[in-house]
Design a protein around this motif. Structure first.
Motif, short mmCIF file in Angstrom:
data_model
loop_
_atom_site.label_atom_id
_atom_site.label_comp_id
_atom_site.label_asym_id
_atom_site.label_seq_id
_atom_site.Cartn_x
_atom_site.Cartn_y
_atom_site.Cartn_z
N ASN A 181 0.83 -1.22 0.00
CA ASN A 181 0.00 0.00 0.00
C ASN A 181 0.86 1.26 0.00
O ASN A 181 0.52 2.25 -0.65
CB ASN A 181 -0.96 0.00 1.18
CG ASN A 181 -2.16 -0.89 0.95
OD1 ASN A 181 -2.48 -1.23 -0.18
ND2 ASN A 181 -2.82 -1.29 2.02
N ILE B 96 2.05 1.71 -3.47
CA ILE B 96 0.94 2.18 -4.31
C ILE B 96 0.68 3.66 -4.06
O ILE B 96 0.48 4.42 -5.00
CB ILE B 96 -0.32 1.34 -4.05
CG1 ILE B 96 -0.15 -0.06 -4.62
CG2 ILE B 96 -1.55 2.01 -4.65
CD1 ILE B 96 -1.25 -1.03 -4.24
N ASP B 97 0.71 4.07 -2.79
CA ASP B 97 0.49 5.48 -2.46
C ASP B 97 1.57 6.36 -3.08
O ASP B 97 1.29 7.45 -3.60
CB ASP B 97 0.45 5.68 -0.95
CG ASP B 97 -0.80 5.09 -0.31
OD1 ASP B 97 -1.77 4.83 -1.05
OD2 ASP B 97 -0.79 4.89 0.92
N ASP C 211 0.90 6.59 -6.72
CA ASP C 211 -0.26 7.44 -6.95
C ASP C 211 0.12 8.91 -6.85
O ASP C 211 -0.33 9.73 -7.66
CB ASP C 211 -1.36 7.09 -5.95
CG ASP C 211 -2.66 7.80 -6.26
OD1 ASP C 211 -3.08 7.77 -7.44
OD2 ASP C 211 -3.27 8.39 -5.34
N THR C 212 0.97 9.23 -5.89
CA THR C 212 1.43 10.61 -5.74
C THR C 212 2.22 11.04 -6.98
O THR C 212 2.02 12.15 -7.51
CB THR C 212 2.32 10.75 -4.48
OG1 THR C 212 1.54 10.38 -3.34
CG2 THR C 212 2.83 12.16 -4.31
N LEU D 90 1.92 9.80 -9.93
CA LEU D 90 0.96 9.88 -11.03
C LEU D 90 0.20 11.20 -10.98
O LEU D 90 0.00 11.84 -12.02
CB LEU D 90 -0.02 8.70 -10.98
CG LEU D 90 -1.12 8.69 -12.02
CD1 LEU D 90 -0.52 8.58 -13.42
CD2 LEU D 90 -2.09 7.55 -11.77
N GLN D 91 -0.22 11.62 -9.80
CA GLN D 91 -0.93 12.89 -9.65
C GLN D 91 -0.03 14.06 -10.08
O GLN D 91 -0.49 14.98 -10.76
CB GLN D 91 -1.38 13.08 -8.19
CG GLN D 91 -2.41 12.08 -7.72
CD GLN D 91 -3.73 12.22 -8.43
OE1 GLN D 91 -4.10 13.29 -8.88
NE2 GLN D 91 -4.45 11.12 -8.56
N ASP E 131 0.31 13.93 -13.83
CA ASP E 131 -0.94 14.37 -14.44
C ASP E 131 -1.06 15.89 -14.38
O ASP E 131 -1.46 16.53 -15.35
CB ASP E 131 -2.13 13.70 -13.74
CG ASP E 131 -3.44 14.01 -14.41
OD1 ASP E 131 -3.56 13.77 -15.63
OD2 ASP E 131 -4.37 14.49 -13.71
#
Length: 100
Positions: free
Chosen positions: A38, A41-42, A45-46, A48-49, A52
């Motif tokens: 996790n 993944i976090d 995700d950070t 990826l943000q 983006d």
């Protein structure tokens, strides 16, 4: 011999069962592993943000540059038309002088 087999059968079953079950993970181990996954993944995700957001900003800047480019093209077309008009006037003026 069958008497010896009946005594050894339960022991063999227990031994095989304990070996088979010894490979099972505990709840704590599973929770630790999931927590590690996790966290990864976090972190992804950070990233990826962030990526983006950067992509969206680049898109907005590209769109603004495209709009500015279109405006500049229109202005250049207008200037070209004016220069063509001035050149025509100069050519007519030269013709008139050449006749006189």
């Amino acid at each position: 011999m069958s008497h010896a087999l009946t005594k050894l059968a339960p022991a063999a079953i227990v031994l095989i069962g304990s070996i088979g079950l010894g490979g099972c993970a505990t709840k704590g181990f599973v929770r630790e592993e999931i927590a590690t996954v996790n966290q990864r993944i976090d972190a992804l995700d950070t990233k990826l943000q962030t990526t983006d957001g950067t992509a969206r900003q680049a898109l907005a800047e590209a769109q603004a540059a495209s709009g500015q480019s279109q405006t500049n093209t229109q202005r250049l077309d207008q200037l070209n038309a004016r220069v063509d008009g001035v050149e025509q006037q100069m050519a007519e003026s030269r013709r008139k002088r050449a006749r006189n």
